[in-house]
Design an enzyme around this catalytic site. Sequence first.
Site, PDB file in Angstrom:
ATOM      1  N   CYS A  43       0.746  -1.006   0.111  1.00 12.94           N
ATOM      2  CA  CYS A  43       0.317   0.038   0.205  1.00 12.94           C
ATOM      3  C   CYS A  43       0.563   0.957  -0.208  1.00 12.94           C
ATOM      4  CB  CYS A  43      -0.333   0.729   0.963  1.00 12.94           C
ATOM      5  SG  CYS A  43      -0.135   0.062   2.872  1.00 12.94           S
ATOM      6  N   ALA A  66       3.188   1.938   2.815  1.00  9.80           N
ATOM      7  CA  ALA A  66       4.714   1.223   3.176  1.00  9.80           C
ATOM      8  C   ALA A  66       5.541   1.497   1.872  1.00  9.80           C
ATOM      9  CB  ALA A  66       3.858   0.116   2.631  1.00  9.80           C
ATOM     10  N   ARG A 105      12.382  -3.810   6.541  1.00 13.77           N
ATOM     11  CA  ARG A 105      13.113  -4.247   5.296  1.00 13.77           C
ATOM     12  C   ARG A 105      14.778  -4.055   5.201  1.00 13.77           C
ATOM     13  NH1 ARG A 105      10.874  -2.713   0.793  1.00 13.77           N
ATOM     14  NH2 ARG A 105      12.376  -1.100  -0.118  1.00 13.77           N
ATOM     15  N   HIS A 116       5.651   6.076  -2.596  1.00 14.48           N
ATOM     16  CA  HIS A 116       6.734   7.074  -2.872  1.00 14.48           C
ATOM     17  C   HIS A 116       6.472   8.434  -3.210  1.00 14.48           C
ATOM     18  CE1 HIS A 116       7.485   2.946  -5.294  1.00 14.48           C
ATOM     19  NE2 HIS A 116       7.665   2.704  -3.093  1.00 14.48           N
TER      20      HIS A 116
END
Lengths: 582, 458
Positions: free
Chosen positions: A101, A104, A135, A235
């Site tokens: 999503c 994220a 991550r 992003h």
Amino acid sequence: MVAAGLNLRLTGWKACATDGERNMATLNPEELSPPVAEMKPAVVDINAEEVRKELLGKYPTKVARKRAKQIVVNEIGPDGAVPEIAVNVRTIPGIISQRGCTYAGCKGVVLGPTRDIVNLTHGPIGCGFYSWLTRRNQTKPRGPEDHNFMTYCFSTDMQEEQIVFGGEKKLKQAVQEAYDLFHPKAIGIFATCPVGLIGDDVHAVAREMKEKLGDCNVFAFSCEGYKGVSQSAGHHIANNGIFTHVVGLDNTVKEGKFKINLLGEYNIGGDAFEIERLFEECGFTLISTFSGNSSYEYFANSHTADLNLIMCHRSINYVAEMMETKFGIPWIKINFIGAEATAKSLRKIAKFFDDPELIARVEEVIAREMPAVEKVREEVKARCAGKRAMLFVGGSRAHHYQELFREIGMETIAAGYEFAHRDDYEGRRVLPSIKVDADSRNIEELHVEPDPERYRPRLTEAGVARMKEAGIELSEYEGMMAEMCSGALVIDDISQFETEKLIEIYRPDIIGAGIKEKYTIQKSGVPMKQLHSYDSGGPYAAFKGAINFYREIDRMVNNKVWKYLKAPWQEHPELAAKYVWE
Amino acid sequence: MLLRHTPKEITERSALTINPAKTCQPIGAMYAALGIHSCLPHSHGSQGCYAYHRSTLTRHYKEPVMAATSSFTEGASVFGGQANLIQAINNIFTVYEPEVIAVHTTCLSETIGDDIPQIIAKARDEGKIPPGRHVIHANTPSYVGSHVTGFANMVKGMVDYLAQSNGHKESRVNIIPGYVEPGDMEEIKRLAGELGVPHIMFPDTSNVLNGPQTGRYHMFPPGGVTVEELTRTGSSMGTVALGTLASGPAARALDTKCKVPCEILDLPIGLQATDIFIDTLRQIAGVTVPESINIERGRLLDVITDMHQYFFGRKVALAGDPDQLISLTQFLVDIDMWPIHIVTGTPGKKFEKKILEITKDVPHPVNVKSGGDMFLLHQWLRSDPVDLLMGNTYLKYIARDEDIPLVRFGFPILDRIGHSYFPTVGYRGGLRLLEKILDALMDRQDRDAPEESFELVM
């Protein structure tokens, strides 16, 4: 169903047009791997166009119609044009996808790797919990006093009461408590799904608290999970936020020559450390990385660099473009995944600065690093050449990692991204023709203008011409498909069903994808390299990273365990008739 | 230092959670649903939820974790997720062909207020649910309770949708194993089998999330409780529910719905809790405990005797889920260790009361907190250090900074493999826990011993 061990001939497969240009710096063209079809004697013909039909066959009509546009057989046209692919569109409910999503993409990917911002998740506990250290972004504080909050998870842990009566009060209090405990330079607030629905104004809270605290920059991201169609929206939101609230806050000009920013490198498994080492040896001055091993201060200062290098085009190109418009910093696409790509990228940067001493030093570094790479590459290639890979990952990794596989003689026969846009597939040349749909329109496009005082074009017209002459395109990315062979399958946002079908049909030697796909693939007897956070291992970037990757793939595709799938009594059931000593 | 900003002094926090000792409901619901044979868990929310849950479960189990999502976008968030869920149901039954879809909600769909039973009914009316296939659901708002609550709600959902009484009682016991590992579920079944008690266990993730490597992938592995078995739970003569929080609600629902009486016990971790589990099964089913189980119990007892000198008076800090922590604390007290800092992120005041009761004879002050976090745990143990930490992987940061050995226990374990195969429940599980604890303590002693007192025989 094709049984394991059979050799498959890919019909309609053409050797890549770009093969000739892809020679390793120190390689003879003859040493390059021949096209796959020549290496594996054919037993079964597979035609990508037929496979495509098979992938779509089981879907309900509406689903099949949509997926048909997202699955194409690559074809490099005479002018380098590639077929159009439908991407960055909604995932179909119930069709098991790799995607995550917006939160994220924003908190997890772009802002996560910065060590000294308190990243506060405003929402129920899950989102903050799942994005806590998972991550594998590494970071190295400059000393024992340097801030490092990456090992912490901060959340407002929203309860029913806040859902009903609003969560702004709790958010303010949480910001205050974080400030009182840690006195960070900055606090980032990340909105999760319910926050947008109940109407909490995270930006108003950020403004109020910034003013109240005085010496702490507080900013917020409206990165609710339901925005956009994938991580990609996150992003973009992260890029906007960082550019608006941090970039350009500190005008101090650092010492050093050849100042660069590295964009879209997240220091997974120590990738950025390896690249930093190289930069230092070459004599580049790294101002800021977005955002592996980064610090808030580096972002604030990043507009003093003279060149932006884009590693992951998808996640970070927005910042590069905005920095170019506002400050006059040009950007080039580089790639440190693959030894040859690394050498090529270093040369590009040196060429940009056009300094004979720098160019010579870069050549020295390449010459120093390559023998070790070559030694391992040769050894590994002997065991891996002719094997086939499939890559379904990320927004640039499915492209970049093809380089590494190619260097050890493995061809990528199918690839696709999880959350990329058409420019990442087809190249930025298609940008003007990309239709902006409702989902993309939801994500703000910042209007940026040249800074009245700080705009300074880094290249003269002659400089631009010189770059062009050297074959280095500014603000350009050719995309993945241009570098893939004709006849290869390109699949966007691949589904679980399609993944299983591809394995059944092609029996690839390895697949690169994400953690959610990993064990379904390995249970099929096919090794799978996790290419988001690698699960373990790394760095895989630059020269030493290439060596690590060759060895890792060699280990995986030649793992003895795959020989033992059948027990002796499954291999030879007929011997079970009587006691052997009778 | 990795947690360099954690101060020793504890200040009151009313809004900020730091380093949580819990996660959200839906992941527990997803895990529970994987314990139904041929079931695809479905997350009714935006796709980030299922991506995060699948990733975390995958990293914990190192196994395929299949689930689907309604993939909410902005439109669905405004207009409701009905169209998305109906489309998902149709696609899932067409493409992946499970027998059951187990829908759980998320904070997103709960905040919108989607009415799942109504949507399922509509999907049925529209013919999107093939004959003989099932769609069940549980409400799992992420802003209430924790992952344990989500597990409990989904297990209750199995009862609500599928359990049916056929009018007479069959000599069989339902066992609800709690939020434990697949290896634990296997062990609980083995113990019931050893006792000779016919049983149905639900959910059952053994052979789903600890499956074999065969070179062939099956989206729906052979393990899991079947729909037919779930239906028959309504006609069993009783239910033994392990873990108040994780299994209690389903057991009580089964009593209400089908008049199947229940015993709600602590998770059978450690000597006492396992004793109670075995004895309860014995009495309900009217069986004699076989010698084989007496031997298992005797071995555990023997090892406790053998190891007692190493455990006595050693201080332990624990983080985890209430059901596990209650049994584990009891076990540690039973072997004369001192559990002195105990934290769970899951809310509920009963937990604190129960832990204080269990530890009342520990000759040392005991800190306990429900709805707490690991930041608080770290602060506690900086003032009052311990010899051992037990809990999930995230404790490794505290363990390293404070140089304390860590035994990984609970969920999630992201950096070690094996926990899903070897049980910590039952007498054998107790043995394994003791071995792990002793290894951790002795390895540390060996590491730290000065040369002159580094010993071969310890």
